[in-house]
Design a protein around this motif. Structure first.
Motif: not given
Length: 420
Positions: A57-65, A94-98, A100-105
């Motif tokens: 989970y930590l890795k994926q959040v970093i990659d998306v951000l 302030l991040v893009s909607h795209h 935020r959507t990935k982070l929500d998922e």
């Protein structure tokens, strides 16, 4: 990138990745003089597994951000304290909607995974009536109050949880190593009890011989000292020891070119020293002890060099350390074979704990055996009932068949008549 480096500090504790000494092309020297020099693409350097239960989970959040240009730009300008304190978490708005959507998922997937873990644990305890909302409180790396949305609170909690867990990780590894050594000694003594007096003496003699053989190794340089670094410079990097330069050395071993020596890059520097003491081909050398030695070396250098305690060594910190007396005239380094890991009292206490655990396991095994026998009895009983039922059915079918085949006279009248 500083942001990625800060959050991924915890990735540099993986034992499997510590076994490989990484090499990079130095900046200030002739590349043709570096032994086996290969260009390093930092993007291809995969961070090792942290061992944390939320590692993926930590890795994926970093990659998306890092895919959001605005957020990445803010983080590049931020200092370490801003990142660790969580103040930059507010920038998530302030991040893009795209993104935020990935982070929500990602958060929904993580909450789902945690719920599965809780259910599996409670199922093993035969518990029912699961209150997932209450049980999710035990996980402090996400905001359980909103399981569907990744908010600034989630980023703040994730950073703080990773930082806290990282600080306790080394302590936990030391404790596990101590238990490992006590278990080794416990098993050795238990084995000796099974031998005759003559065989026991032979085993004791062999044990002492292997111990002495292990202790007979070349001198180990003090980690982080000039002698130790020059040895890496000469033997690993293939450079002239007379040309040793701390600044060049730093750039040479900053593998991902982020301006820091992280824990993984530091531990790679100790491979030559560890090879003096440990050889996987030798029966007397324990590779688990080698990794404990590597951890101790890294901790020592960090304590000496990392002045702001952020678990990263800057060029300024590194150069300042080379000006100290300890760098030029270090004390001798005591390897693990010169230390006692535990006392007899601690071993006895550990053995008592093992005994209690074994008794508990035997008790559970006995209960499981009884359950198995009871289930077998019920199974046999059901099989017997099933067989009896089939026999009754067969008898009824035979009786019915006999009635259908009963003989009769022409015209449908029975050939037997009742007496008058």
């Amino acid at each position: 990138m500083r942001w990625s480096t800060i959050l991924q500090q915890c990735y540099f504790l993986s034992v499997t990745c510590l076994l490989t000494a990484l090499e990079a092309v130095p900046i200030d020297i002739d590349k043709t003089k570096v032994k086996g020099a290969q260009p390093v693409d930092s993007a291809k350097i995969e961070p090792p597994d942290t061992g944390l239960y939320y590692d993926e989970y930590l890795k994926q959040v970093i990659d998306v951000l890092e895919t959001d240009n605005h957020f990445r730009e803010k983080l590049q300008k931020a200092d370490i304290e801003e990142i660790k304190s969580g103040r930059l978490s507010k920038e998530l708005d302030l991040v893009s909607h795209h993104v935020r959507t990935k982070l929500d998922e990602l958060k929904r997937q993580e909450v789902g995974r945690l719920r599965m873990l809780i259910k599996a644990k409670l199922d093993s305890l035969h518990d029912t009536g699961i209150d997932y909302h209450a049980l999710l409180k035990q996980f402090d790396h996400l905001n359980h109050m909103n399981p569907d949305k990744f908010e600034s609170t989630d980023l703040d909690m994730l950073i703080k949880a990773a930082t806290s867990d990282l600080e306790n990780y080394d302590k936990t590894r030391h404790e596990e190593f101590k238990k490992y050594e006590m278990m080794k000694e416990h098993e050795r003594r238990e084995y000796l009890k099974t031998l005759s007096e003559e065989k026991r003496k032979e085993e004791e003699s062999k044990f002492e011989e292997m111990k002495k053989k292990h202790e007979n190794h070349p001198k180990v340089n003090h980690p982080g000292s000039k002698d130790q670094l020059k040895e890496v410079w000469e033997e690993a990097d293939g450079l002239d020891p007379n040309d040793f330069d701390p600044k060049t050395f730093f750039k040479l071993h900053d593998v991902n070119n982020d301006g820091f020596l992280d824990e993984q890059e530091l531990e790679a520097l100790f491979t030559k020293e560890l090879e003096k003491v440990y050889d996987p081909k030798n029966e007397e050398d324990d590779m688990v002890e080698m990794e404990e030695e590597r951890l101790r070396m890294r901790e020592h250098v960090m304590n000496e060099v990392d002045s702001n305690k952020d678990r990263l060594v800057t060029l300024e910190e590194f150069l300042k350390a080379t000006e100290k007396k300890e760098f030029l005239e270090p004390d001798s380094w005591e390897t693990l074979d010169q230390q006692q890991f535990f006392t007899e009292e601690e071993l006895k206490e550990y053995e008592n704990l093992i005994s209690l655990q074994e008794n508990e396991l035997k008790k559970k095994a006995g209960e499981l055996q009884k359950q198995k026998e009871e289930l077998q009895r019920q199974h046999d009983q059901l099989e017997a009932q099933k067989l009896e039922y089939h026999q009754v059915i067969q008898q009824m079918e035979q009786k019915k068949l006999q009635q259908e085949l009963s003989p009769s006279v022409p015209g449908g009248e029975s050939k037997f008549k009742p007496r008058m």
